[in-house]
Write a protein that holds these residues in place. Structure first.
Motif, short mmCIF file in Angstrom:
data_model
loop_
_atom_site.label_atom_id
_atom_site.label_comp_id
_atom_site.label_asym_id
_atom_site.label_seq_id
_atom_site.Cartn_x
_atom_site.Cartn_y
_atom_site.Cartn_z
N ARG A 53 0.82 -1.20 0.00
CA ARG A 53 0.00 0.00 0.00
C ARG A 53 0.85 1.26 0.00
O ARG A 53 0.46 2.28 -0.55
N SER A 54 1.99 1.19 0.65
CA SER A 54 2.76 2.42 0.82
C SER A 54 3.81 2.62 -0.28
O SER A 54 4.64 3.50 -0.16
N ILE A 55 3.74 1.84 -1.35
CA ILE A 55 4.67 2.06 -2.46
C ILE A 55 4.38 3.42 -3.08
O ILE A 55 3.22 3.79 -3.29
N ASP A 56 5.43 4.15 -3.35
CA ASP A 56 5.30 5.52 -3.84
C ASP A 56 4.45 5.60 -5.11
O ASP A 56 4.66 4.85 -6.05
N GLU A 57 3.51 6.54 -5.10
CA GLU A 57 2.63 6.74 -6.26
C GLU A 57 3.44 7.09 -7.52
O GLU A 57 3.12 6.63 -8.61
N VAL A 58 4.45 7.92 -7.33
CA VAL A 58 5.25 8.34 -8.49
C VAL A 58 5.96 7.15 -9.10
O VAL A 58 6.06 7.02 -10.32
N LEU A 59 6.40 6.23 -8.24
CA LEU A 59 7.08 5.04 -8.72
C LEU A 59 6.10 4.14 -9.48
O LEU A 59 6.43 3.56 -10.52
N ARG A 60 4.89 4.05 -8.97
CA ARG A 60 3.85 3.29 -9.67
C ARG A 60 3.58 3.89 -11.05
O ARG A 60 3.48 3.18 -12.05
N ASP A 61 3.46 5.23 -11.07
CA ASP A 61 3.23 5.92 -12.34
C ASP A 61 4.37 5.66 -13.31
O ASP A 61 4.15 5.47 -14.50
N THR A 62 5.59 5.68 -12.77
CA THR A 62 6.75 5.44 -13.62
C THR A 62 6.66 4.05 -14.26
O THR A 62 6.86 3.90 -15.47
N ALA A 63 6.34 3.06 -13.45
CA ALA A 63 6.22 1.70 -13.98
C ALA A 63 5.13 1.60 -15.04
O ALA A 63 5.27 0.90 -16.04
N ARG A 64 4.05 2.35 -14.84
CA ARG A 64 2.97 2.33 -15.84
C ARG A 64 3.40 3.02 -17.13
O ARG A 64 3.16 2.53 -18.22
N CYS A 65 4.03 4.18 -16.97
CA CYS A 65 4.46 4.94 -18.14
C CYS A 65 5.40 4.13 -19.03
O CYS A 65 5.28 4.16 -20.24
N TYR A 66 6.33 3.45 -18.38
CA TYR A 66 7.28 2.67 -19.17
C TYR A 66 6.74 1.28 -19.45
O TYR A 66 7.48 0.37 -19.82
N ARG A 67 5.47 1.12 -19.24
CA ARG A 67 4.75 -0.10 -19.63
C ARG A 67 5.44 -1.37 -19.14
O ARG A 67 5.66 -2.31 -19.90
N PHE A 68 5.75 -1.39 -17.85
CA PHE A 68 6.29 -2.60 -17.25
C PHE A 68 5.28 -3.72 -17.41
O PHE A 68 4.10 -3.53 -17.19
N ARG A 69 5.80 -4.90 -17.75
CA ARG A 69 4.90 -6.06 -17.81
C ARG A 69 4.72 -6.63 -16.40
O ARG A 69 5.38 -6.22 -15.46
N ARG A 70 3.81 -7.57 -16.29
CA ARG A 70 3.41 -8.11 -14.98
C ARG A 70 4.59 -8.50 -14.11
O ARG A 70 4.69 -8.16 -12.94
N ARG A 71 5.49 -9.26 -14.74
CA ARG A 71 6.61 -9.82 -14.00
C ARG A 71 7.50 -8.72 -13.41
O ARG A 71 7.85 -8.75 -12.23
N ALA A 72 7.81 -7.75 -14.24
CA ALA A 72 8.68 -6.66 -13.78
C ALA A 72 7.96 -5.81 -12.74
O ALA A 72 8.56 -5.34 -11.78
N ARG A 73 6.67 -5.61 -12.96
CA ARG A 73 5.89 -4.85 -11.99
C ARG A 73 5.97 -5.52 -10.63
O ARG A 73 6.22 -4.90 -9.61
N LEU A 74 5.77 -6.85 -10.65
CA LEU A 74 5.78 -7.60 -9.40
C LEU A 74 7.16 -7.59 -8.75
O LEU A 74 7.31 -7.26 -7.58
N LEU A 75 8.19 -7.92 -9.55
CA LEU A 75 9.52 -8.05 -8.98
C LEU A 75 10.14 -6.71 -8.63
O LEU A 75 10.65 -6.52 -7.54
N HIS A 76 10.11 -5.79 -9.58
CA HIS A 76 10.89 -4.56 -9.42
C HIS A 76 10.12 -3.45 -8.74
O HIS A 76 10.71 -2.52 -8.24
N LEU A 77 8.80 -3.52 -8.78
CA LEU A 77 8.04 -2.45 -8.14
C LEU A 77 7.42 -2.94 -6.83
O LEU A 77 7.74 -2.45 -5.75
N VAL A 78 6.57 -3.96 -6.93
CA VAL A 78 5.77 -4.33 -5.77
C VAL A 78 6.60 -5.01 -4.68
O VAL A 78 6.63 -4.56 -3.54
N LEU A 79 7.32 -6.08 -5.06
CA LEU A 79 8.05 -6.82 -4.02
C LEU A 79 9.20 -6.01 -3.45
O LEU A 79 9.39 -5.92 -2.24
N ARG A 80 9.97 -5.37 -4.34
CA ARG A 80 11.08 -4.58 -3.83
C ARG A 80 10.56 -3.39 -3.04
O ARG A 80 11.10 -3.04 -2.00
N GLY A 81 9.50 -2.79 -3.54
CA GLY A 81 8.94 -1.62 -2.86
C GLY A 81 8.41 -1.96 -1.48
O GLY A 81 8.51 -1.17 -0.55
N ALA A 82 7.83 -3.15 -1.36
CA ALA A 82 7.25 -3.54 -0.08
C ALA A 82 8.27 -4.23 0.81
O ALA A 82 7.98 -4.54 1.97
#
Ligand code: ADP
Ligand code: MG
Lengths: 274, 288
Positions: free
Chosen positions: A158-187
């Protein structure tokens, strides 16, 4: 323009002194306590408080002549299996719940309820379902260790930075990268916090589950010693448990300090503003 | 996409304008109202403008006028309430390929657990750029922003200006058709800011990328842009689309001391002041 990357290198001797100071700080109190225990019980004739010397004398014979394989190893295997399962389940469910506001609204009160139940009371219940084998003991460990992991993961996601989420969306991260590089690392900072709490819970539950119904294990051995009035052996078991706890938490710290180096660095260089 | 070309390849700014290519970016009647519960905030009333391929357009408007909101609508991060944004004629409904954004909160837009190199490389991996090509693009982009020596650093080990360079390098390496920048230099010191402004212009000239640069700083808008789109305070409309007829070769000292620069800046300033005083396209009450 550049900011500090680390502490300036200190000379070798001052490093040694700093290291010695740290060691003294860490080991000082334990040494004092051990000495106090040693002195207080040195001339003890009490059946229930044998001298520490006696306890240490039986230590080797009690644990290193067979019990390592027949009792300690099974306990550690159960602990490892239960803890690993709790980690996988807790993080998986935590990521799912943390990623979906609706799911969170639905399950969060329930999660808080389950977390509030003291896990040992589940032992009799789980015996009904899962019998008295290893499966039951692993389940007991999971049932208690999963909650801090799960709830902290939810909070972390929940507390993963909004800007970081937006960044991942903008650069069209696929599921796997979203999970590994954004969600899991972020949490991960929160996941680690939960995992640390879960580790001590898991050790407690390992022992408790073996005290209820078991034919081997550390908890079982300690109860057996107590029932057969082998008091020094019983105390040696408690000491061994303590040592295992310390060793595991040290191991945890080593892993943590490697995986979370970025987090410590980030904290040290707290930038202001955005 | 275009290779980074060596040497200067300066296109005359007025030539680009008199020969308008099909708009790369088209914003038509865009409106955004934030609603949360019973409260609703009209961040953008009605915006229409377009940006041609290869143009560098600045959007200038006071703080809180909805610039970030607009960029989020254009980049597909936010659903607009009415109207639309289109990239090469295609309506934007989610983040489109070929668009990169440099966020206002650049520090927070970098992954703190990745190194500078990994931060720039990750979007390329996601775009399935082959390894060798990836290596070349990341090296070039980091060299272009002057960070060739910081590959293995983590973002939080860098100063604000350097972090912003990483964010720019990441966007540049991605080889977007359109680059959106949201007040990228609002939080860096004046000297760094001037350097970064020149960096943006030189990258734009080298790469031929279309840039939409958002700022609240009138000087910066006039210095950087071929055109400056002036926004009113909230609720936001386009006040004027000003063509910046300054020489294409710009320089912090000489360009900023040109009489024409002063005129343009004064003109934009007046328009914004008038709007604050209530003079604006019909039917808009000022609530600022
Ligand atoms: N998520 C949001 N929910 C509600 N209102 C918002 C939200 N984001 C921005 N706003 C409002 O919209 C207006 C425009 O904000 P913003 O786009 O950030 O302006 P700018 O970037 O020009 O400073 C402001 O009044 C702001 O308070
Ligand atoms: Mg903004």
């Amino acid at each position: 323009m550049t900011s500090t990357i680390g502490v300036a290198r200190r000379s070798e001797s001052s490093l040694l002194i700093a290291w010695a100071k740290r060691a003294l700080l860490v080991l000082g109190l334990p040494i004092v306590l051990i000495v106090a225990w040693w002195l207080a019980t040195a001339n003890s004739t009490s059946f229930y408080w044998p001298p520490l010397r006696t306890i240490l004398e039986v230590f080797g014979a009690t644990w290193f002549e067979g019990r390592m394989g027949t009792d300690v190893a099974p306990s550690l295997v159960r602990l490892g299996a239960g803890y690993a399962l709790a980690l996988v389940l807790g993080v998986t469910v935590g990521v799912a719940v943390g990623s979906s506001p609706t799911l969170r609204a639905v399950v969060e009160p329930v999660l808080e309820f389950f977390r509030a139940i003291p896990p040992p009371v589940l032992v009799p219940v789980l015996i009904l379902f899962a019998g008295i084998g290893d499966g039951m003991k692993v389940l007991v460990i999971v049932s208690g260790a999963i909650w801090p992991i799960l709830l902290n993961t939810v909070e972390g996601v929940r507390s993963i930075d909004e800007v970081l989420r937006d960044t991942a969306r903008c650069y069209r991260f696929r599921r796997r990268a979203r999970l590994l590089h954004l969600v899991l690392r972020g949490a991960s900072p929160q996941i680690v916090t939960g995992a640390r709490q879960a580790l001590s819970i898991a050790i407690i539950l390992m022992v408790i589950s073996e005290m209820f119904a078991a034919t081997n294990g550390l908890g079982f051995s300690i109860i057996q010693f107590q029932r057969s009035f082998a008091i020094p052996q019983m105390f040696s078991g408690i000491i061994l448990l303590g040592l295992i706890g310390v060793a595991l938490s040290l191991l945890f710290r080593v892993v943590e300090s490697r995986a979370m180096a970025w987090h410590r660095g980030l904290h040290h260089t707290q930038r202001g503003g955005n | 996409m275009t290779e980074p070309r060596q040497g200067t390849d300066v296109t005359d700014s007025s030539a680009t304008l008199t020969d308008p290519a099909a708009p790369m970016l088209d914003v038509r009647g865009l409106k955004k109202v934030y609603t949360s519960g019973k409260r609703s905030v009209e961040a953008i009333r009605d915006l229409t403008f377009s940006v041609g391929a290869g143009e560098l357009v600045c959007l200038v408007g006071p703080s809180g006028c909805g610039k970030t909101t607009l960029l989020r609508c254009i980049s597909g991060l936010l659903q607009c309430t009415a109207g639309e944004a289109a990239l090469e004629g295609k309506r934007v409904s989610g983040p489109p390929p070929g668009m990169a954004v440099v966020f206002q909160e650049y520090g927070r837009s970098l992954f703190p657990w990745l190194t500078v190199w990994q931060n720039v490389e990750l979007p390329l991996k996601e775009k399935k750029v082959p390894r060798a090509e990836r290596k070349r693009l990341v090296t070039d982009a980091l060299a272009a922003v002057g960070l060739a020596d910081s590959h293995t650093a983590h973002p939080w080990q860098l100063s604000g200006g350097m972090q912003q360079r990483v964010a720019i390098a990441r966007a540049v390496a991605y080889e977007p058709q359109v680059l959106l920048m949201d007040e990228p230099f609002a939080a860096v010191d004046a000297q760094t800011r001037a350097d970064l402004e020149d960096l943006v212009r030189s990258l734009w000239q080298r790469l031929g990328v279309t840039v939409l640069f958002v700022t609240h700083d009138i000087d910066e808008a006039v210095y950087l842009g071929q055109r400056v789109i002036v926004l009113s305070n909230s609720p936001t409309v386009v006040l004027e689309d000003v063509i910046i007829d300054l020489p294409a070769e710009r320089d912090q000292l000489t360009t900023r001391s040109l009489p024409r620069f002063a005129e343009l800046r004064a003109h934009v300033y007046e328009r914004i002041q008038q709007a604050k005083g209530g003079h604006r396209p019909a039917g808009v009450e000022s609530d600022a």
